[in-house]
Scaffold this active site. Structure first.
Site, PDB file in Angstrom:
ATOM      1  N   PHE A 150       9.561  28.418 -14.970  1.00 56.81           N
ATOM      2  CA  PHE A 150       9.010  27.152 -15.461  1.00 56.81           C
ATOM      3  C   PHE A 150       9.662  25.937 -14.812  1.00 56.81           C
ATOM      4  O   PHE A 150       9.449  24.814 -15.259  1.00 56.81           O
ATOM      5  CB  PHE A 150       9.170  27.066 -16.988  1.00 56.81           C
ATOM      6  N   LEU A 151      10.502  26.160 -13.782  1.00 58.74           N
ATOM      7  CA  LEU A 151      11.201  25.004 -13.188  1.00 58.74           C
ATOM      8  C   LEU A 151      10.198  24.020 -12.610  1.00 58.74           C
ATOM      9  O   LEU A 151       9.112  24.403 -12.157  1.00 58.74           O
ATOM     10  CB  LEU A 151      12.209  25.443 -12.119  1.00 58.74           C
ATOM     11  N   LYS A 205       2.665  31.680 -18.693  1.00 60.74           N
ATOM     12  CA  LYS A 205       2.851  30.747 -17.564  1.00 60.74           C
ATOM     13  C   LYS A 205       1.549  29.993 -17.251  1.00 60.74           C
ATOM     14  O   LYS A 205       1.525  28.778 -17.081  1.00 60.74           O
ATOM     15  CB  LYS A 205       3.342  31.524 -16.337  1.00 60.74           C
ATOM     16  N   ASN A 209       0.885  25.824 -17.717  1.00 56.63           N
ATOM     17  CA  ASN A 209       0.430  24.930 -16.643  1.00 56.63           C
ATOM     18  C   ASN A 209      -0.962  24.366 -16.940  1.00 56.63           C
ATOM     19  O   ASN A 209      -1.243  23.199 -16.661  1.00 56.63           O
ATOM     20  CB  ASN A 209       0.436  25.660 -15.297  1.00 56.63           C
ATOM     21  N   GLY A 254      -3.325   8.654 -13.083  1.00 56.27           N
ATOM     22  CA  GLY A 254      -2.962   8.453 -11.677  1.00 56.27           C
ATOM     23  C   GLY A 254      -4.042   8.956 -10.757  1.00 56.27           C
ATOM     24  O   GLY A 254      -5.235   8.771 -11.020  1.00 56.27           O
ATOM     25  N   CYS A 261       1.435  24.367  -7.534  1.00 57.01           N
ATOM     26  CA  CYS A 261       1.190  25.198  -8.722  1.00 57.01           C
ATOM     27  C   CYS A 261      -0.081  24.846  -9.497  1.00 57.01           C
ATOM     28  O   CYS A 261      -0.967  25.691  -9.640  1.00 57.01           O
ATOM     29  CB  CYS A 261       2.397  25.122  -9.656  1.00 57.01           C
ATOM     30  N   LYS A 264      -3.666  25.639  -8.003  1.00 55.67           N
ATOM     31  CA  LYS A 264      -3.955  27.073  -7.820  1.00 55.67           C
ATOM     32  C   LYS A 264      -3.931  27.825  -9.150  1.00 55.67           C
ATOM     33  O   LYS A 264      -4.725  28.743  -9.368  1.00 55.67           O
ATOM     34  CB  LYS A 264      -2.997  27.693  -6.800  1.00 55.67           C
ATOM     35  N   ARG A 329       2.709  20.226  -0.558  1.00 53.92           N
ATOM     36  CA  ARG A 329       1.569  21.122  -0.784  1.00 53.92           C
ATOM     37  C   ARG A 329       0.615  20.485  -1.800  1.00 53.92           C
ATOM     38  O   ARG A 329       1.030  20.098  -2.880  1.00 53.92           O
ATOM     39  CB  ARG A 329       2.065  22.490  -1.281  1.00 53.92           C
TER      40      ARG A 329
HETATM   41  P1  NAD Z   1       7.284  29.290  -1.315  1.00 53.18           P
HETATM   42  O1  NAD Z   1       6.108  29.391  -0.432  1.00 53.18           O
HETATM   43  O2  NAD Z   1       8.131  28.082  -1.306  1.00 53.18           O
HETATM   44  O3  NAD Z   1       8.253  30.538  -1.057  1.00 53.18           O
HETATM   45  C1  NAD Z   1       7.833  31.849  -0.869  1.00 53.18           C
HETATM   46  C2  NAD Z   1       8.724  32.515   0.172  1.00 53.18           C
HETATM   47  O4  NAD Z   1       8.387  33.886   0.261  1.00 53.18           O
HETATM   48  C3  NAD Z   1       8.579  31.934   1.573  1.00 53.18           C
HETATM   49  O5  NAD Z   1       9.850  31.531   2.047  1.00 53.18           O
HETATM   50  C4  NAD Z   1       8.014  33.091   2.377  1.00 53.18           C
HETATM   51  O6  NAD Z   1       8.455  33.107   3.734  1.00 53.18           O
HETATM   52  C5  NAD Z   1       8.540  34.274   1.610  1.00 53.18           C
HETATM   53  N1  NAD Z   1       7.835  35.538   1.865  1.00 53.18           N
HETATM   54  C6  NAD Z   1       6.514  35.755   2.050  1.00 53.18           C
HETATM   55  N2  NAD Z   1       6.281  37.060   2.230  1.00 53.18           N
HETATM   56  C7  NAD Z   1       7.466  37.689   2.148  1.00 53.18           C
HETATM   57  C8  NAD Z   1       7.876  39.049   2.275  1.00 53.18           C
HETATM   58  N3  NAD Z   1       6.995  40.018   2.499  1.00 53.18           N
HETATM   59  N4  NAD Z   1       9.188  39.339   2.170  1.00 53.18           N
HETATM   60  C9  NAD Z   1      10.093  38.362   1.951  1.00 53.18           C
HETATM   61  N5  NAD Z   1       9.762  37.060   1.835  1.00 53.18           N
HETATM   62  C10 NAD Z   1       8.470  36.724   1.932  1.00 53.18           C
HETATM   63  O7  NAD Z   1       6.728  29.548  -2.790  1.00 53.18           O
HETATM   64  P2  NAD Z   1       7.337  29.009  -4.170  1.00 53.18           P
HETATM   65  O8  NAD Z   1       6.930  27.600  -4.389  1.00 53.18           O
HETATM   66  O9  NAD Z   1       8.765  29.382  -4.242  1.00 53.18           O
HETATM   67  O10 NAD Z   1       6.500  29.876  -5.219  1.00 53.18           O
HETATM   68  C11 NAD Z   1       6.725  31.265  -5.385  1.00 53.18           C
HETATM   69  C12 NAD Z   1       6.009  31.709  -6.656  1.00 53.18           C
HETATM   70  O11 NAD Z   1       6.599  31.027  -7.789  1.00 53.18           O
HETATM   71  C13 NAD Z   1       4.526  31.361  -6.707  1.00 53.18           C
HETATM   72  O12 NAD Z   1       3.849  32.378  -7.424  1.00 53.18           O
HETATM   73  C14 NAD Z   1       4.486  30.080  -7.508  1.00 53.18           C
HETATM   74  O13 NAD Z   1       3.276  29.893  -8.165  1.00 53.18           O
HETATM   75  C15 NAD Z   1       5.596  30.321  -8.510  1.00 53.18           C
HETATM   76  N6  NAD Z   1       6.197  29.099  -9.050  1.00 53.18           N
HETATM   77  C16 NAD Z   1       6.454  28.042  -8.234  1.00 53.18           C
HETATM   78  C17 NAD Z   1       7.055  26.909  -8.748  1.00 53.18           C
HETATM   79  C18 NAD Z   1       7.336  25.717  -7.876  1.00 53.18           C
HETATM   80  O14 NAD Z   1       7.600  24.644  -8.425  1.00 53.18           O
HETATM   81  N7  NAD Z   1       7.300  25.827  -6.565  1.00 53.18           N
HETATM   82  C19 NAD Z   1       7.398  26.847 -10.104  1.00 53.18           C
HETATM   83  C20 NAD Z   1       7.136  27.955 -10.913  1.00 53.18           C
HETATM   84  C21 NAD Z   1       6.535  29.072 -10.376  1.00 53.18           C
END
Ligand code: NAD
Length: 434
Positions: A150-151, A205, A209, A254, A261, A264, A329
């Protein structure tokens, strides 16, 4: 504990770093070699307040290491976190290919009991799919746990270290015990660990969102009414938010929600609902309102310049999808840039942290300024797309000097008091206010 985090992006790096900070030995894995090389060499790959200091401390202490080889580190681990992308597929559903590829690989490498914890945002039923993928090559004991993250980017370290709640989806007593131990340093202030079944956890989750996105779209619709009836949305927001049943957050009108997030996840929940025969009416409207609102500011720009933007020069302040992150993004600023360029305008942009990411995307199609004041020299108008703190109280004298006679601001974030800025001679067009 010995932890492996697969996927070292925004969630994986914050998770790995914060778990190392509480004394665990953490190996963060990624397929991106250059990312792993940078991190191993002490260069942080994302901007997140407070993260670099903890990252460097734990890297030096040897509690935090980075690698591209899952096979080298998996045998020593108790828990394997998956923090992998779940991007929208062509039909809007969450694409599970990264999760399932890695799960298959994990199955090939397992030799004893481990907990595979899914931190990615995934549709209900994914834990079952992960279990099936692992079981293709491994018949020993293991548990799959749903532990949605949830960050919020921009305050991710704080959110991880002091979460409102930790949601853990598992019915395995063995996994519950280990997960409680892992998270005990993060719940010392009485914030709860909520144990539930995997399906409820996975849905929690998306529900969170979706509810937050609903608040934003709702308030954006109220702002539309405000403009038509001569009310001030900021005052309405305060009046509404003071009701503790509603709360003050996520009521800011806004230019629509963005980021990696909300867009998608809203799409994915709509799709999941459709698949089980339920028409999620509210959420479909939330998405429609957001699409409209994303274009709304540019409509105001077009209308002000009587649909002739050819040869006009604009500044954009703020490129990241929200303040305190370099993440662009689905940032509303990108839509604005594309639209202005397609209408023949030129643009100079400024953002405190996201310039490098925007340069990667737009190259020399736009100009880049070193600071917010250089960006606005001789522009036809300034557009504010992200509410960074430094834009809230700018040096107005410098702004007046840079902008000259043409002092027009389109503010997608309502940063200024309307009367005060108009008194300084600015033409000021914002959201939901006269
Ligand atoms: P991100 O794209 O920043 O990071 C994903 C990483 O996974 C990338 O560095 C990529 O190179 C790596 N990767 C891809 N395939 C791989 C593999 N086969 N082996 C090893 N590494 C691999 O994504 P994110 O923002 O960290 O989000 C990750 C998940 O967490 C998503 O499902 C997102 O919805 C969820 N999430 C994101 C946030 C946010 O604020 N960004 C918050 C809560 C939940």
């Amino acid at each position: 504990m010995n932890i492996v985090v697969v996927g070292t992006g925004y969630v994986g790096l914050v998770t790995g770093t914060c778990l190392a900070e509480t004394g665990n030995k953490v190996t963060c894995i990624d397929i991106d070699k250059s990312k792993i090389n940078k991190l191993s060499g002490g260069a942080i790959t994302i901007y997140e307040p407070g993260l670099e200091e903890i990252f460097l401390r734990n890297l030096k202490a040897g509690r935090l290491v980075f690698s591209t080889n899952l096979e080298d580190v998996i045998s020593g681990a108790t828990i394997i976190f998956l923090a992998l992308p779940t991007p929208p597929g062509a039909d809007g559903s969450a694409d599970l290919k990264f999760i399932l590829e890695v799960s298959l690989k994990v199955g090939k490498l397992l030799t004893d009991y481990k907990i595979i914890v899914n931190k990615s945002t995934v549709p209900v039923g994914t834990a079952d799919k992960v279990r099936v993928a692992i079981s293709e090559n491994y018949s020993g004991l293991f548990d799959v746990v749903s532990n949605p993250e949830f960050l919020r980017e921009g305050v991710a370290v704080d959110d991880f270290m002091k979460p409102d709640r930790i949601v853990i989806g598992t019915t395995s007593e063995r996994a519950k015990k280990i997960m409680s131990e892992l998270y005990s340093p993060f719940v010392r202030q009485g914030n709860p660990i909520l144990f539930m079944d995997e399906r409820s956890s996975e849905l929690t989750k998306y529900a969170s969102n979706s509810f937050l996105a609903t608040k934003i779209s709702f308030m954006n619709e109220i702002s539309q009414i405000c403009e038509r009836v001569g009310a001030n949305v900021d005052l309405v927001r305060l009046g509404v938010g003071s009701d503790e049943r509603i709360g003050k957050s996520f009521l800011f009108p806004g230019i629509g929600y963005g980021g990696s997030c909300f867009p998608k996840d809203i799409k994915a929940l709509i799709k999941s609902s459709d698949e089980v025969g339920y028409d999620f009416i509210i959420l479909k409207a939330v998405e429609r309102v957001n699409i409209f609102q994303r274009k709304y500011l540019i409509e105001k720009v077009k209308s002000y310049f009587k649909d002739d933007l050819k040869g006009k020069h604009f500044a954009i302040w703020g490129l990241s999808f929200k303040p305190n992150t370099d993440d662009i993004r689905e940032a509303p600023a990108l839509t604005i840039i594309e639209e202005l360029l397609s209408l023949g305008a030129s643009i100079c942009v400024y953002d405190p942290e996201a310039m490098a990411n925007v340069k990667n995307k737009f190259g020399n199609r736009v100009l880049y300024a070193d600071n917010q004041y250089k960006a606005i020299v001789d522009v036809d108008a300034l557009i504010i797309a992200t509410e960074w703190h430094e834009f809230r109280t700018p040096n107005f004298d410098l702004m007046i000097k840079s902008m000259g006679e043409k002092r027009v601001i389109f503010d997608g974030r309502n940063l200024f008091e309307v009367e005060a800025i108009q008194k300084l001679g600015f033409t000021y067009i914002s959201i939901g206010r006269k």
